[in-house]
Design a protein around this motif. Structure first.
Motif, PDB file in Angstrom:
ATOM      1  N   GLY A 137      49.043   5.368  -0.417  1.00 46.37           N
ATOM      2  CA  GLY A 137      48.493   3.892  -0.730  1.00 46.37           C
ATOM      3  C   GLY A 137      49.955   3.087  -0.076  1.00 46.37           C
ATOM      4  N   ALA A 138      51.144   3.275  -0.308  1.00 50.25           N
ATOM      5  CA  ALA A 138      52.366   2.630   0.000  1.00 50.25           C
ATOM      6  C   ALA A 138      52.463   2.885   1.705  1.00 50.25           C
ATOM      7  N   ILE A 139      52.031   3.829   2.059  1.00 51.44           N
ATOM      8  CA  ILE A 139      52.059   3.746   3.620  1.00 51.44           C
ATOM      9  C   ILE A 139      51.069   2.803   4.323  1.00 51.44           C
ATOM     10  N   LEU A 172      49.716  11.666   5.818  1.00 48.14           N
ATOM     11  CA  LEU A 172      51.377  12.067   5.176  1.00 48.14           C
ATOM     12  C   LEU A 172      51.883  13.597   5.164  1.00 48.14           C
ATOM     13  N   ASP A 173      53.028  13.577   5.191  1.00 45.70           N
ATOM     14  CA  ASP A 173      53.985  15.047   5.382  1.00 45.70           C
ATOM     15  C   ASP A 173      54.065  15.264   3.831  1.00 45.70           C
ATOM     16  N   LEU A 174      53.507  16.322   2.877  1.00 42.31           N
ATOM     17  CA  LEU A 174      53.671  16.565   1.796  1.00 42.31           C
ATOM     18  C   LEU A 174      55.202  17.006   1.435  1.00 42.31           C
ATOM     19  N   LEU A 175      56.014  17.380   2.320  1.00 42.12           N
ATOM     20  CA  LEU A 175      57.243  18.012   2.136  1.00 42.12           C
ATOM     21  C   LEU A 175      57.142  19.143   1.619  1.00 42.12           C
ATOM     22  N   ASN A 176      56.635  19.415   0.324  1.00 41.76           N
ATOM     23  CA  ASN A 176      56.550  20.534  -0.459  1.00 41.76           C
ATOM     24  C   ASN A 176      55.247  20.722  -0.913  1.00 41.76           C
ATOM     25  N   PRO A 177      54.300  21.532  -0.052  1.00 37.56           N
ATOM     26  CA  PRO A 177      54.753  22.179   0.981  1.00 37.56           C
ATOM     27  C   PRO A 177      54.945  21.463   2.285  1.00 37.56           C
ATOM     28  N   PRO A 178      55.556  21.882   3.387  1.00 40.20           N
ATOM     29  CA  PRO A 178      55.558  21.081   4.732  1.00 40.20           C
ATOM     30  C   PRO A 178      54.229  20.919   5.283  1.00 40.20           C
ATOM     31  N   GLN A 179      53.319  20.336   5.123  1.00 40.18           N
ATOM     32  CA  GLN A 179      52.153  20.205   5.692  1.00 40.18           C
ATOM     33  C   GLN A 179      51.542  18.798   5.499  1.00 40.18           C
ATOM     34  N   PRO A 180      50.767  18.544   6.200  1.00 33.90           N
ATOM     35  CA  PRO A 180      50.191  17.106   6.349  1.00 33.90           C
ATOM     36  C   PRO A 180      49.141  17.209   5.387  1.00 33.90           C
ATOM     37  N   ALA A 181      48.655  16.152   4.841  1.00 34.59           N
ATOM     38  CA  ALA A 181      47.475  15.785   3.981  1.00 34.59           C
ATOM     39  C   ALA A 181      46.688  14.370   4.478  1.00 34.59           C
ATOM     40  N   ASP A 182      45.662  14.576   4.241  1.00 31.26           N
ATOM     41  CA  ASP A 182      44.743  13.235   4.539  1.00 31.26           C
ATOM     42  C   ASP A 182      44.314  12.657   3.298  1.00 31.26           C
ATOM     43  N   ILE A 183      44.457  11.420   3.164  1.00 32.17           N
ATOM     44  CA  ILE A 183      44.407  10.731   1.850  1.00 32.17           C
ATOM     45  C   ILE A 183      43.398   9.390   2.069  1.00 32.17           C
ATOM     46  N   PRO A 184      42.106   9.270   1.578  1.00 28.24           N
ATOM     47  CA  PRO A 184      41.407   8.110   1.934  1.00 28.24           C
ATOM     48  C   PRO A 184      41.883   6.913   1.257  1.00 28.24           C
ATOM     49  N   TYR A 227      60.637  14.229  -6.626  1.00 26.90           N
ATOM     50  CA  TYR A 227      59.608  14.673  -5.813  1.00 26.90           C
ATOM     51  C   TYR A 227      58.897  13.345  -5.246  1.00 26.90           C
ATOM     52  N   ALA A 228      58.481  12.539  -6.140  1.00 26.88           N
ATOM     53  CA  ALA A 228      57.804  10.978  -5.700  1.00 26.88           C
ATOM     54  C   ALA A 228      58.610  10.207  -5.004  1.00 26.88           C
ATOM     55  N   LYS A 229      59.810  10.186  -5.401  1.00 25.02           N
ATOM     56  CA  LYS A 229      60.835   9.499  -4.521  1.00 25.02           C
ATOM     57  C   LYS A 229      61.092  10.012  -3.251  1.00 25.02           C
ATOM     58  N   ALA A 230      61.423  11.107  -3.340  1.00 24.04           N
ATOM     59  CA  ALA A 230      61.660  11.976  -1.896  1.00 24.04           C
ATOM     60  C   ALA A 230      60.267  11.567  -0.837  1.00 24.04           C
ATOM     61  N   LEU A 231      59.102  11.830  -1.562  1.00 32.27           N
ATOM     62  CA  LEU A 231      57.954  11.838  -0.796  1.00 32.27           C
ATOM     63  C   LEU A 231      57.941  10.611  -0.069  1.00 32.27           C
ATOM     64  N   ILE A 232      58.047   9.191  -0.858  1.00 35.74           N
ATOM     65  CA  ILE A 232      57.901   7.873  -0.372  1.00 35.74           C
ATOM     66  C   ILE A 232      58.977   7.529   0.316  1.00 35.74           C
ATOM     67  N   ALA A 233      60.050   7.905   0.392  1.00 30.90           N
ATOM     68  CA  ALA A 233      61.420   7.647   0.943  1.00 30.90           C
ATOM     69  C   ALA A 233      61.086   8.399   2.330  1.00 30.90           C
ATOM     70  N   ASP A 234      60.714   9.688   2.518  1.00 32.15           N
ATOM     71  CA  ASP A 234      60.842  10.237   3.724  1.00 32.15           C
ATOM     72  C   ASP A 234      59.680   9.496   4.635  1.00 32.15           C
ATOM     73  N   PRO A 285      60.670   6.001   8.113  1.00 32.79           N
ATOM     74  CA  PRO A 285      60.653   5.642   9.708  1.00 32.79           C
ATOM     75  C   PRO A 285      59.646   4.541   9.965  1.00 32.79           C
ATOM     76  N   LEU A 286      58.929   3.973   9.135  1.00 33.95           N
ATOM     77  CA  LEU A 286      57.936   2.846   9.547  1.00 33.95           C
ATOM     78  C   LEU A 286      58.630   1.401   9.368  1.00 33.95           C
ATOM     79  N   ILE A 287      59.818   1.579   8.611  1.00 32.13           N
ATOM     80  CA  ILE A 287      60.411   0.190   8.234  1.00 32.13           C
ATOM     81  C   ILE A 287      61.020  -0.493   9.462  1.00 32.13           C
ATOM     82  N   PRO A 288      60.699  -1.679   9.726  1.00 29.97           N
ATOM     83  CA  PRO A 288      61.387  -2.240  10.900  1.00 29.97           C
ATOM     84  C   PRO A 288      62.890  -2.494  10.808  1.00 29.97           C
TER      85      PRO A 288
END
Length: 374
Positions: A21-23, A41-53, A123-130, A134-137
């Motif tokens: 949602g934040a993205i 988004l990248d789940l980080l742990n595990p290092p794989q993508p996830a598609d979220i509606p 984990y939540a903090k790292a996920l959001i930060a990571d 890269p998207l922040i101007p």
């Protein structure tokens, strides 16, 4: 005809939906024409993508953007299923030091032991930060507020308060995948693990979840003797009896294992509760004064009840918890014998929310000595 039981479907933990949602909100904040219906988004742990509606996305009058997702924990008996998560993203203040300032809004619990800090963990903090950084101007900072509109009401149905989190739920989890530990299909997988362990070890340690598994290692228990049961203690004990296991050490949080003392062998709160009532009954059996028992029945959690007992009389607290673990041992052994005709030695060790052992039966001590690392 294929009669195999399908594997239970995994889902995602709450931080994943908050991050997605934040993205989406950030992308809309940067470009008003960007209205993603789903986020990868990248789940980080595990290092794989996830598609979220993304269910809804809209700018707010104050210039921030709101995105709404809905929790999907997979085939779990999870009270957060379909609950909405709101992610509100705004540009940071001029004097903001951190690139992303993460805040907890309505429905996000507060940590009593951290001066009311929002229950948003590493984990939540790292996920959001990571995923967001890269998207922040360039030259910009963000304020990200996570809201769980139903969090306060849902928290009343959990043991969060026993772990020092009040007024809402936690953005909990050390990984992005929500393993279906309470789904019916998971029982078959857990039995397979048990069969493999029983082929190599005469004595095993049953742990309901990660707290028990982690504490077992810290206590010096052989990691290979551990079996994660989730809430399926009854069927797993029966399976151990049928496999000819010599003994099972139950190691778990007292607020869960106390259910066995009352004959409840599936420990998920959707199935049965009665924890305070069982604690009160055990106190009555040990001649705890009636006014204390009445206070226990009114306690919000068993952890709170333990605090009441300790405040009243620490020696009597030990006496009561010895009664509890011995009752767990006896009820569990009788349960296995009733369903299999086999004898299984069961010993119980229970810990509080600080992971301190508060009750250990004689049989537990004997079994504990059998499962230590050589």
């Amino acid at each position: 005809m294929n009669s195999a039981v399908p594997s239970p479907r995994a889902g995602y933990t709450l931080p994943v939906f908050a991050c997605a949602g934040a993205i989406a909100a950030l992308r809309r904040l940067v470009d008003p024409q960007d209205m993603p219906q789903a986020i990868t988004l990248d789940l980080l742990n595990p290092p794989q993508p996830a598609d979220i509606p993304i269910a809804q996305l809209a700018p707010l009058p104050d210039g921030s953007v709101l995105a709404i997702t809905h929790s999907d924990p997979g085939d779990n008996l999870d009270l957060t299923r379909h609950t909405p998560l709101w992610s509100v993203v705004a540009w940071g203040n001029d004097d903001q030091i951190d690139r992303i300032q993460l805040e907890g809004g309505e429905g996000i619990g507060k940590q009593l032991e951290q001066d009311g800090a929002p229950a948003i963990y590493r984990y939540a903090k790292a996920l959001i930060a990571d995923n967001l950084t890269p998207l922040i101007p360039s030259g910009k900072t963000l304020r990200v507020t996570i809201i769980l509109p139903e969090g306060r009401a849902l928290a009343d149905r959990t043991s969060n308060a026993a772990f020092g989190v009040v007024e809402g739920l936690s953005l909990l989890g050390t990984a992005g995948i929500s393993e279906p530990l309470s789904a019916p299909g998971q029982l078959d997988q857990s039995r397979e693990v048990l069969r493999d362990k029983a082929a190599h070890h005469a004595h095993l340690v049953f742990c309901l979840g990660e707290n028990g598994l982690d504490l077992a290692v810290k206590l010096g228990i052989d990691p290979d003797c551990r079996v994660k049961t989730a809430n399926w203690l009854g069927p797993m004990l029966v399976e151990a009896g049928q496999l000819g296991v010599s003994g099972v050490l139950l190691l778990g949080y007292h607020g869960k294992l106390i259910k066995l003392a009352g004959g409840i062998f599936h420990t998920h709160h959707h199935v049965a509760d009665g924890r305070q009532e069982i604690l009160a009954a055990c106190c009555a059996a040990e001649n705890v004064p009636l006014p204390i028992i009445q206070r226990l029945l009114q306690a919000a959690t068993v952890e709170a009840g333990l605090g009441i007992l300790r405040e009243f009389d620490k020696a009597m607290t030990q006496q009561v918890y010895r009664h509890i673990v011995e009752r767990i041992d006896n009820r569990a052994a009788a349960y296995v014998h009733t369903h299999t005709g086999h004898a299984l030695t069961v010993g119980s060790m229970v810990f509080d929310r600080q992971r301190q052992i508060v009750g250990r039966s004689d049989r537990a001590q004997t079994l504990f000595d059998q499962v230590l690392v050589d």
